[in-house]
Design a protein around this motif. Sequence first.
Motif, short mmCIF file in Angstrom:
data_model
loop_
_atom_site.label_atom_id
_atom_site.label_comp_id
_atom_site.label_asym_id
_atom_site.label_seq_id
_atom_site.Cartn_x
_atom_site.Cartn_y
_atom_site.Cartn_z
N PRO A 1 -7.39 -25.77 6.61
CA PRO A 1 -7.53 -27.23 6.78
C PRO A 1 -6.87 -28.08 5.68
N TRP A 2 -6.66 -27.49 4.51
CA TRP A 2 -6.06 -28.28 3.43
C TRP A 2 -4.53 -28.18 3.44
N ASN A 3 -3.98 -27.67 4.51
CA ASN A 3 -2.52 -27.60 4.65
C ASN A 3 -2.01 -28.79 5.45
N SER A 4 -0.71 -29.00 5.35
CA SER A 4 -0.07 -30.00 6.20
C SER A 4 1.09 -29.36 6.94
N VAL A 5 1.41 -29.97 8.07
CA VAL A 5 2.55 -29.52 8.87
C VAL A 5 3.50 -30.71 9.00
N ILE A 6 4.77 -30.42 8.81
CA ILE A 6 5.80 -31.47 8.80
C ILE A 6 6.60 -31.40 10.10
N MET A 7 6.83 -32.55 10.71
CA MET A 7 7.58 -32.55 11.98
C MET A 7 8.26 -33.91 12.17
N ILE B 1 2.69 -29.63 -5.04
CA ILE B 1 2.39 -28.22 -4.74
C ILE B 1 1.44 -27.65 -5.81
N GLY B 2 0.35 -27.08 -5.35
CA GLY B 2 -0.62 -26.50 -6.28
C GLY B 2 -1.59 -27.52 -6.84
N PHE B 3 -1.38 -28.78 -6.47
CA PHE B 3 -2.20 -29.89 -6.98
C PHE B 3 -3.33 -30.12 -5.97
N GLU B 4 -4.56 -29.90 -6.37
CA GLU B 4 -5.65 -29.87 -5.40
C GLU B 4 -5.93 -31.21 -4.72
N HIS B 5 -5.39 -32.29 -5.28
CA HIS B 5 -5.59 -33.59 -4.66
C HIS B 5 -4.71 -33.78 -3.43
N HIS B 6 -3.73 -32.92 -3.30
CA HIS B 6 -2.70 -33.14 -2.30
C HIS B 6 -2.75 -32.05 -1.24
N SER B 7 -2.80 -32.45 0.00
CA SER B 7 -2.71 -31.50 1.10
C SER B 7 -1.44 -30.68 0.96
N GLN B 8 -1.57 -29.36 1.08
CA GLN B 8 -0.45 -28.47 0.77
C GLN B 8 0.44 -28.19 1.98
N GLY C 1 -16.12 -21.56 1.67
CA GLY C 1 -15.23 -20.68 0.92
C GLY C 1 -15.24 -19.24 1.41
N ILE C 2 -16.33 -18.84 2.06
CA ILE C 2 -16.42 -17.43 2.46
C ILE C 2 -16.57 -17.23 3.96
N MET C 3 -16.42 -18.29 4.72
CA MET C 3 -16.53 -18.17 6.17
C MET C 3 -15.29 -18.76 6.84
N ARG C 4 -15.05 -18.33 8.04
CA ARG C 4 -14.07 -18.98 8.91
C ARG C 4 -14.86 -19.57 10.08
N PRO C 5 -14.29 -20.52 10.79
CA PRO C 5 -15.12 -21.24 11.78
C PRO C 5 -15.76 -20.35 12.86
N TRP C 6 -15.21 -19.19 13.10
CA TRP C 6 -15.78 -18.33 14.15
C TRP C 6 -16.84 -17.38 13.59
N LEU D 1 -13.61 -13.40 -3.73
CA LEU D 1 -14.37 -13.87 -2.57
C LEU D 1 -13.71 -15.05 -1.88
N THR D 2 -12.95 -15.81 -2.65
CA THR D 2 -12.39 -17.02 -2.06
C THR D 2 -11.02 -17.31 -2.65
N ASP D 3 -10.16 -17.81 -1.81
CA ASP D 3 -8.85 -18.25 -2.26
C ASP D 3 -8.80 -19.76 -2.14
N ASP D 4 -8.07 -20.36 -2.99
CA ASP D 4 -7.76 -21.77 -2.79
C ASP D 4 -9.00 -22.63 -2.70
N PHE D 5 -10.07 -22.21 -3.37
CA PHE D 5 -11.31 -22.95 -3.22
C PHE D 5 -11.21 -24.37 -3.76
N LYS D 6 -10.33 -24.57 -4.72
CA LYS D 6 -10.21 -25.92 -5.27
C LYS D 6 -9.84 -26.94 -4.19
#
Lengths: 348, 348, 348, 348
Positions: B79-85, B129-136, D75-80, D223-228
């Motif tokens: 969910p914290w990702n973005s898609v460019i189009m 990139i890598g900045f947690e305030h910004h959608s990746q 951080g440790i679950m996916r929606p399903w 346990l978690t990636d990208d938790f920030k």
Amino acid sequence: MDLKTKRGFASDNNAGVHPDILKEMQRVNEGHTVGYGADRYTREAEELFRIILGHETEIFFVFNGTAANVIGLTGIMRPWNSVIMASSAHIEQDECGAAEKFTGCKVLTVDTTDGKIDAGMISKHLHGIGFEHHSQPRVVSITQVTEMGTLYTPAEISELAEFVHKNDMLLHMDGARLANAAAALDVPFREFTSDAGVDLLSFGGTKNGLMYGEAICFLKPGLTDDFKYIRKQGMQLASKMRFISAQFIAYFRNDLWLRNAAHANSMADILAEKIIGIPGIALTQQVESNGVFVTIPHPVADKLREHYFFYPWNEASSEYRLMTSWDTRESDITGFTRLLEKLMAEFK
Amino acid sequence: MDLKTKRGFASDNNAGVHPDILKEMQRVNEGHTVGYGADRYTREAEELFRIILGHETEIFFVFNGTAANVIGLTGIMRPWNSVIMASSAHIEQDECGAAEKFTGCKVLTVDTTDGKIDAGMISKHLHGIGFEHHSQPRVVSITQVTEMGTLYTPAEISELAEFVHKNDMLLHMDGARLANAAAALDVPFREFTSDAGVDLLSFGGTKNGLMYGEAICFLKPGLTDDFKYIRKQGMQLASKMRFISAQFIAYFRNDLWLRNAAHANSMADILAEKIIGIPGIALTQQVESNGVFVTIPHPVADKLREHYFFYPWNEASSEYRLMTSWDTRESDITGFTRLLEKLMAEFK
Amino acid sequence: MDLKTKRGFASDNNAGVHPDILKEMQRVNEGHTVGYGADRYTREAEELFRIILGHETEIFFVFNGTAANVIGLTGIMRPWNSVIMASSAHIEQDECGAAEKFTGCKVLTVDTTDGKIDAGMISKHLHGIGFEHHSQPRVVSITQVTEMGTLYTPAEISELAEFVHKNDMLLHMDGARLANAAAALDVPFREFTSDAGVDLLSFGGTKNGLMYGEAICFLKPGLTDDFKYIRKQGMQLASKMRFISAQFIAYFRNDLWLRNAAHANSMADILAEKIIGIPGIALTQQVESNGVFVTIPHPVADKLREHYFFYPWNEASSEYRLMTSWDTRESDITGFTRLLEKLMAEFK
Amino acid sequence: MDLKTKRGFASDNNAGVHPDILKEMQRVNEGHTVGYGADRYTREAEELFRIILGHETEIFFVFNGTAANVIGLTGIMRPWNSVIMASSAHIEQDECGAAEKFTGCKVLTVDTTDGKIDAGMISKHLHGIGFEHHSQPRVVSITQVTEMGTLYTPAEISELAEFVHKNDMLLHMDGARLANAAAALDVPFREFTSDAGVDLLSFGGTKNGLMYGEAICFLKPGLTDDFKYIRKQGMQLASKMRFISAQFIAYFRNDLWLRNAAHANSMADILAEKIIGIPGIALTQQVESNGVFVTIPHPVADKLREHYFFYPWNEASSEYRLMTSWDTRESDITGFTRLLEKLMAEFK
């Protein structure tokens, strides 16, 4: 013959599409037709729904049953609401959490042995009303016929609906096997739907001879705003809608839906009758539609499943589910029960 | 004749289902078949996909194109990702925010006049990139053929894919009209898909003679885990899957998909050619597939639309979109362009 | 001295808490107080908001600015809506897609060099109204003062609000630095908020001497139902609410909020004035509040940052952002600009 | 005295902030400090957590307990996935469906009279593993101490953790009152957390003398990636983080957390002891921490609540909850129990 194409008792959705349905799909396949439901076949199909459900009904077609349940509920809930249902409900057990994911709501459950719920069971969840810490109960969802093949009577539904409305909630009915209920109850259709107080109905047919497509029916005006956006955002707006509509047109013509369902129900009756006669096999649920739930010793079931496709319902209690379909033949049942009888005799 | 059933140029999904497709659906409608894709027709259809896309491809059928895009993206984004189009992309303009709702992700856009995007346009979004305030940024999504009917060459896709991968992102291709691209480019199919570096492909056919159903194709191993749950929770798992699979079996048989698309493309060429000859009408896009974009004076278009069904693309610039289909006939075009010519003459 | 505790120009939220705020937090820390906002301090703070914003204002405290924006928007949007804002907006760039994730909505952007948007820019997104395929524009969000330190005049806001309302949308104002706007504009507060037609306001203070806490203000009645559930489900209901309320009580007492902001603004003026005098340094934005945007050659900035903490704004154009705070002293500025002047002299 | 500021027994979060906590918040309020947790106070606080929980622990501060639970689980679950907990759990009853909304997951419950759950209870939910129709169980969540004031022993937690891990799941502990457990159990802290097999811990303090802020602790690496990003997108990243960190620094200094909790626990013991002596009043739960659950006749409770603030727990069974705090004094208890005794005497 390939076991997987032989008529078995695994699920009523393993059966194919009724020829009349396919024929109608072919019939509407001529020329161009405006997409997304603005076509005359869709208007016609919607009108047929209104005839049986009431002229104020709003109908929205979607692709399948999970979507009908989840997208429909989204129309009458906000994310801080909860929906109460049997712990055996399809929404709870077999939709992979789609309701929570898409509505954002909480699903609350009550345990029941026959798949049916009543006001008394629900009451324990009716607290914290108006308290912002607590998800607010908004919908009660029942399945007709239930996942255990049992039936709510019109009176039971009316009573439940009254209780639900008195508590400022709405009543949803998951009708994946609604035709089987209609055929079995043999009362005017509205008597256990619109007139009984059901607000939102998932009207399915794929388990009764359709190919795909389900109808979300809002049985009262004013229940939902902007629902067209919810369906589209829910990825459930078909471009070539005419092919869903055509199916329902054929489904309602000459009561095909009721005839298919009545046939499946009667096959279940015959199956149950024959099974009761076999020593060592017990029914675990009333046979009220097209499902027969039985306990069979696992070793016997294993051998039987080499010849007929069907599923365990509860491994622990050695319970199996047998579903009949619109295309089940009496010879299928005879073959099945004879083999079962033989295997049981050898087993003892 | 009813305007809405006459072959017009409104959308390629207003055309019906190719008879070979319907015939195959009928053929698989015999006996029982296990549901939800565990059947032999689905295995066969998946195998056909692997033949054209590569043997490592993972295929998941869903009901429609919006779902193919959104559910597919969910498989490769968090969910914290973005898609460019492109800002003109179907996902951005015509899916009612389904991507944001279901993935939880951010959609970032770039403006483009011809529907095509390149590395240079995308770059402005590659920061934080890598900045947690910004959608990746995680995915770049292109449409082949684009919403404007234009085509990416294999080289353009390869170049973009390289840039995308270098930036630790993935490339998605929305292939609602993929067959039209395949027919127009006339190169081996993988040359502008798998081999060009596309990671995720929405493979559609409803605009090219199918009834419903779309394939999500992961073109490389390891792109997604547990995707079966995502599809099910996304309300996109068909119970009678064999009827989607059958469509694709027929679609690939004897290159039906390419023949249908090539026909539609050639009809667009003829349409464009005839239109260019009409004084006062201008093309606004290169005609590279089955879409013809033209400016027509509104009063003329209004009259024309009393006889042929088609849509405005951009009201402000008096731009209209004309789509040809697998079933468009040369006589349809002649009738249309003659009338247009006549109306233009009167208009001046 | 540790660079990171020295008063620099990195961000106004790097400054501490104003002593009057802390004192008030201490004052309310006596005895027991009912939790979750049902206490007298919260009533008092809400009343203070109503005095400056109008007596119909509904106020909901949350923990931080991202929550104020996102939770507030959730109150006035449904998932199939879109919100339009500058591409430089905090919601778009610095909230990691929280708006999309929590509201399910689409964020549409317009490019602007000074952070301000107007009706003309927004228009391109106002199409597809009532068309279910298209996410429906519902809110325009502006930031006052903008992320570039610029200001909307009351007239500009009124004009935009009128356009927004005429298009059946609502106007949101992200007021993370609202006090700086109030101090700079020096007009009655409602003139650029309630009376100008703003519907929803995120009222922040953490960048102006508060510790934490932000107020979501619905400036008109009837904008939201059941918002208390949205806040709670949004994980933003503080148990010991009195400590947020106390901060706002002290913030409004004797115009502390305006005094703090006026000081920061005046420090920015001084900073800008001194910087303009340094050859080779250029302002990139009007200095209208407490932000000063300048181009500094990277090598110079690098050296400067060994002594003062501040951030690049745009690496490509060598642009840096300098923020002054309620606690910035003139000596800080003198020290900074002298060093900058010296470094620039050496650089050339 | 205002009833609402008198020390009552409504909730341990009605108590104020311990003076040592406030003092530390004041101490860190000097100069500028980089925001969002990149400061030395946060490093120091994290180090203190690692000392008591193990050096591999990853710590993320958020604003409150609901967020700690929900964001941590994300951080440790996916929606399903589904998470299993007691039906009395705070996540189920008192977080307004935040878990479902933000994680998209299903919450499954088991009934328990004392708030504690074990492997036997959980088993009924462990079916449908690998079956895409069924939400996949992934986490078991327990509360220590429970919502009923009862305690899991280290052995009980170890046993449960072993079962959980054997079933390829993870164990979450909601530690809103973790200090009370630590004080009551009087064993090394890791014995019932890290070493017992807990994977994810919500470490709270607001009910034990803190102002706000809670720590999400991942007790094992990987346990978690990208938790920030999850925290930021969850609207839970504090800009002036130092003021959360400072609280925990003071909390751990000289075992303030354990001293506060031990005091509250001992007050509950005294309260329980005195209450047992009053004829007609019965305890409904073991008193193992700082909660005392009793049945009081409603008329008596009503009168009592005119003098002391406390809440009903179960209206139907006339059960009330009495919470003691870090600031409860023995005189408060004496006053309360004397009045209760008097009212009970009059009542009979």
